[in-house]
Design a protein around this motif. Structure first.
Motif, PDB file in Angstrom:
ATOM      1  N   ILE A 289     -48.005 -28.404 -46.897  1.00 55.62           N
ATOM      2  CA  ILE A 289     -49.263 -28.440 -47.649  1.00 55.62           C
ATOM      3  C   ILE A 289     -50.452 -28.423 -46.694  1.00 55.62           C
ATOM      4  CG2 ILE A 289     -50.688 -29.859 -49.181  1.00 55.62           C
ATOM      5  CD1 ILE A 289     -48.072 -30.853 -50.459  1.00 55.62           C
ATOM      6  N   ALA A 290     -50.371 -29.183 -45.606  1.00 62.25           N
ATOM      7  CA  ALA A 290     -51.466 -29.210 -44.630  1.00 62.25           C
ATOM      8  C   ALA A 290     -51.679 -27.847 -43.993  1.00 62.25           C
ATOM      9  CB  ALA A 290     -51.187 -30.254 -43.558  1.00 62.25           C
ATOM     10  N   LEU A 291     -50.596 -27.097 -43.781  1.00 68.53           N
ATOM     11  CA  LEU A 291     -50.697 -25.782 -43.149  1.00 68.53           C
ATOM     12  C   LEU A 291     -51.418 -24.754 -44.014  1.00 68.53           C
ATOM     13  CD1 LEU A 291     -47.160 -25.519 -41.519  1.00 68.53           C
ATOM     14  CD2 LEU A 291     -49.344 -25.435 -40.303  1.00 68.53           C
ATOM     15  N   GLU A 292     -51.608 -25.048 -45.292  1.00 68.58           N
ATOM     16  CA  GLU A 292     -52.333 -24.127 -46.167  1.00 68.58           C
ATOM     17  C   GLU A 292     -53.817 -24.065 -45.831  1.00 68.58           C
ATOM     18  OE1 GLU A 292     -51.545 -25.362 -50.141  1.00 68.58           O
ATOM     19  OE2 GLU A 292     -49.395 -24.897 -50.048  1.00 68.58           O
ATOM     20  N   GLY A 293     -54.336 -25.095 -45.140  1.00 61.90           N
ATOM     21  CA  GLY A 293     -55.753 -25.094 -44.819  1.00 61.90           C
ATOM     22  C   GLY A 293     -56.089 -25.388 -43.371  1.00 61.90           C
ATOM     23  N   LEU A 294     -55.077 -25.752 -42.565  1.00 60.57           N
ATOM     24  CA  LEU A 294     -55.327 -26.115 -41.176  1.00 60.57           C
ATOM     25  C   LEU A 294     -54.293 -25.478 -40.267  1.00 60.57           C
ATOM     26  CD1 LEU A 294     -56.001 -29.933 -41.693  1.00 60.57           C
ATOM     27  CD2 LEU A 294     -57.702 -28.276 -40.907  1.00 60.57           C
ATOM     28  N   SER A 295     -54.675 -25.266 -39.009  1.00 66.17           N
ATOM     29  CA  SER A 295     -53.747 -24.709 -38.029  1.00 66.17           C
ATOM     30  C   SER A 295     -52.802 -25.805 -37.552  1.00 66.17           C
ATOM     31  CB  SER A 295     -54.512 -24.142 -36.837  1.00 66.17           C
ATOM     32  OG  SER A 295     -55.142 -25.199 -36.114  1.00 66.17           O
ATOM     33  N   PRO A 296     -51.656 -25.431 -36.978  1.00 69.71           N
ATOM     34  CA  PRO A 296     -50.739 -26.450 -36.452  1.00 69.71           C
ATOM     35  C   PRO A 296     -51.389 -27.372 -35.423  1.00 69.71           C
ATOM     36  CG  PRO A 296     -49.620 -24.333 -36.581  1.00 69.71           C
ATOM     37  CD  PRO A 296     -51.067 -24.082 -36.900  1.00 69.71           C
ATOM     38  N   SER A 297     -52.220 -26.807 -34.530  1.00 64.33           N
ATOM     39  CA  SER A 297     -52.850 -27.637 -33.511  1.00 64.33           C
ATOM     40  C   SER A 297     -53.794 -28.668 -34.130  1.00 64.33           C
ATOM     41  CB  SER A 297     -53.606 -26.764 -32.510  1.00 64.33           C
ATOM     42  OG  SER A 297     -54.570 -25.965 -33.170  1.00 64.33           O
ATOM     43  N   SER A 298     -54.522 -28.280 -35.181  1.00 58.83           N
ATOM     44  CA  SER A 298     -55.423 -29.219 -35.855  1.00 58.83           C
ATOM     45  C   SER A 298     -54.636 -30.330 -36.535  1.00 58.83           C
ATOM     46  CB  SER A 298     -56.286 -28.482 -36.886  1.00 58.83           C
ATOM     47  OG  SER A 298     -57.137 -27.544 -36.262  1.00 58.83           O
TER      48      SER A 298
ATOM     49  N   VAL B 247     -52.744 -34.388 -44.286  1.00 59.26           N
ATOM     50  CA  VAL B 247     -52.872 -34.848 -42.899  1.00 59.26           C
ATOM     51  C   VAL B 247     -53.020 -36.364 -42.857  1.00 59.26           C
ATOM     52  CG1 VAL B 247     -54.345 -34.807 -40.854  1.00 59.26           C
ATOM     53  CG2 VAL B 247     -53.789 -32.686 -42.026  1.00 59.26           C
ATOM     54  N   GLY B 248     -53.810 -36.911 -43.777  1.00 63.95           N
ATOM     55  CA  GLY B 248     -53.960 -38.360 -43.845  1.00 63.95           C
ATOM     56  C   GLY B 248     -52.631 -39.054 -44.112  1.00 63.95           C
ATOM     57  N   ALA B 249     -51.842 -38.481 -45.016  1.00 66.04           N
ATOM     58  CA  ALA B 249     -50.526 -39.053 -45.312  1.00 66.04           C
ATOM     59  C   ALA B 249     -49.596 -38.941 -44.115  1.00 66.04           C
ATOM     60  CB  ALA B 249     -49.915 -38.341 -46.520  1.00 66.04           C
ATOM     61  N   LEU B 250     -49.678 -37.824 -43.382  1.00 68.24           N
ATOM     62  CA  LEU B 250     -48.855 -37.663 -42.180  1.00 68.24           C
ATOM     63  C   LEU B 250     -49.208 -38.715 -41.134  1.00 68.24           C
ATOM     64  CD1 LEU B 250     -48.851 -33.771 -41.803  1.00 68.24           C
ATOM     65  CD2 LEU B 250     -46.850 -35.213 -42.240  1.00 68.24           C
ATOM     66  N   GLY B 251     -50.512 -38.961 -40.948  1.00 69.80           N
ATOM     67  CA  GLY B 251     -50.927 -39.932 -39.949  1.00 69.80           C
ATOM     68  C   GLY B 251     -50.579 -41.355 -40.335  1.00 69.80           C
ATOM     69  N   LEU B 252     -50.829 -41.718 -41.602  1.00 66.88           N
ATOM     70  CA  LEU B 252     -50.643 -43.092 -42.040  1.00 66.88           C
ATOM     71  C   LEU B 252     -49.177 -43.439 -42.278  1.00 66.88           C
ATOM     72  CD1 LEU B 252     -51.917 -45.779 -42.872  1.00 66.88           C
ATOM     73  CD2 LEU B 252     -52.209 -44.835 -45.182  1.00 66.88           C
ATOM     74  N   PHE B 253     -48.472 -42.569 -43.004  1.00 67.69           N
ATOM     75  CA  PHE B 253     -47.107 -42.899 -43.419  1.00 67.69           C
ATOM     76  C   PHE B 253     -46.046 -42.315 -42.482  1.00 67.69           C
ATOM     77  CE2 PHE B 253     -49.623 -42.982 -47.389  1.00 67.69           C
ATOM     78  CZ  PHE B 253     -49.420 -44.305 -47.732  1.00 67.69           C
ATOM     79  N   ALA B 254     -46.095 -40.973 -42.271  1.00 68.71           N
ATOM     80  CA  ALA B 254     -45.035 -40.317 -41.490  1.00 68.71           C
ATOM     81  C   ALA B 254     -45.146 -40.608 -39.997  1.00 68.71           C
ATOM     82  CB  ALA B 254     -45.072 -38.805 -41.725  1.00 68.71           C
TER      83      ALA B 254
END
Length: 298
Positions: free
Chosen positions: A28-37, A216-223
């Motif tokens: 889902i994050a890749l739909e609006g952001l690059s992998p590096s971001s 991205v927020g969920a990836l940082g906080l949870f994953a």
């Protein structure tokens, strides 16, 4: 069993849930952001959340030798692993990536035996062979003719190799460093590792979809924060084979999450390949009846 003894297993369950759903969140994050971001924002957020409490608790007061060891393993994981995984998810499905990741324990077994110069049992060697056959079946069936999924699957196999190196290298390190300090240092080095990639490929001025930002927020906080803290805590209280066996449930969560959120389907060939991987992992990591299995997957 005392109630406190359930805590490590609850932590393992939480890490399984968070890491399993991270495949869908990354797509889902890749739909609006690059992998590096995604990578820099994910680990930068985790660093901001973990460094202050780690500093207050004095968890970062470690010998220079230990700091260098943590730096070395952080380059491999999260550095190489998450870079390869995130780029892989641009080119393959969350289902394929998660099922390929199920081969991590088998690669850990092979690597640990090579490092310690010992011969694994016949059952363990059969498990490695069966797992590799399952990965070959999964990748072969999942690849479309001429499609980019082959590259994505190859990158995911590289991520699996990175995770195996990390687990073999950090088995004792995790037991000697507090989970909070170890995890905070991993996040800090991870953010620094991904910073040059972020600067070389910054986000475009166009508005980023809200779904990507929330992912991205969920990836940082949870994953990242939640899963790493939970898993490192469990490793300090549960033997590595048990922890590794529980983590093998990650592909099940990932496939279920991808089906619900992304509408991904699983073909019969992919299901068979994934089943072969999971069955071989289970057969190789469950305790033998008369002798203790020689493998230590982390």
């Amino acid at each position: 069993m005392p109630r406190a003894s359930y805590a490590p297993y609850a932590a393992l369950a939480a890490s399984v849930l968070f890491w399993g759903l991270s495949f869908t969140a990354t797509k889902i994050a890749l739909e609006g952001l690059s992998p590096s971001s995604i990578l820099f924002l994910r680990f930068g957020l985790a660093c901001l959340l973990l460094l202050p409490p780690a500093l207050r608790a004095g968890a970062l007061r470690l010998p220079l030798r230990v700091h260098l060891q943590v730096l070395a393993v952080s380059v491999v994981f999260p550095g190489c692993y998450f870079a390869l995984e995130t780029w892989a998810l641009r080119l393959t499905s969350a289902t394929n990536a998660s099922l390929i990741a199920a081969a991590i324990p088998m690669m850990v077994l092979a690597l640990s035996c090579a490092v310690e110069r010992r011969i694994p049992s016949l059952r363990s060697m059969a498990g490695v062979a069966a797992s590799l056959a399952g990965v070959a079946m999964l990748v072969g069936v999942g690849a479309g003719p001429g499609g980019p999924v082959n590259t994505g699957d190859a990158l995911m196999l590289g991520a699996v190799a990175s995770a195996a190196v990390y687990m073999v290298a950090t088995g004792r390190l995790c037991a000697n460093v507090a989970p909070l300090g170890f995890t905070a240092l991993q996040m800090a080095w991870g953010a620094l590792f991904f910073l040059p990639m972020f600067l070389a490929d910054p986000p475009t001025p166009e508005p980023v979809p809200l779904a990507s930002l929330l992912a991205v927020g969920a990836l940082g906080l949870f994953a990242t924060v939640g899963a790493f803290l939970a898993y490192n805590y469990a490793l300090s209280r549960v033997d590595a084979p048990t922890a590794s066996l529980c983590i093998n449930a990650v592909p099940v969560v990932a496939v279920f999450g991808a089906h619900l959120a992304l509408g991904e389907s699983v073909s019969m060939g992919q299901a068979v390949g994934g089943a072969v991987i999971l069955a071989s992992v289970y057969a190789s990591t469950r305790p033998a009846r008369n002798t203790e299995e020689s493998a230590q997957p982390a």
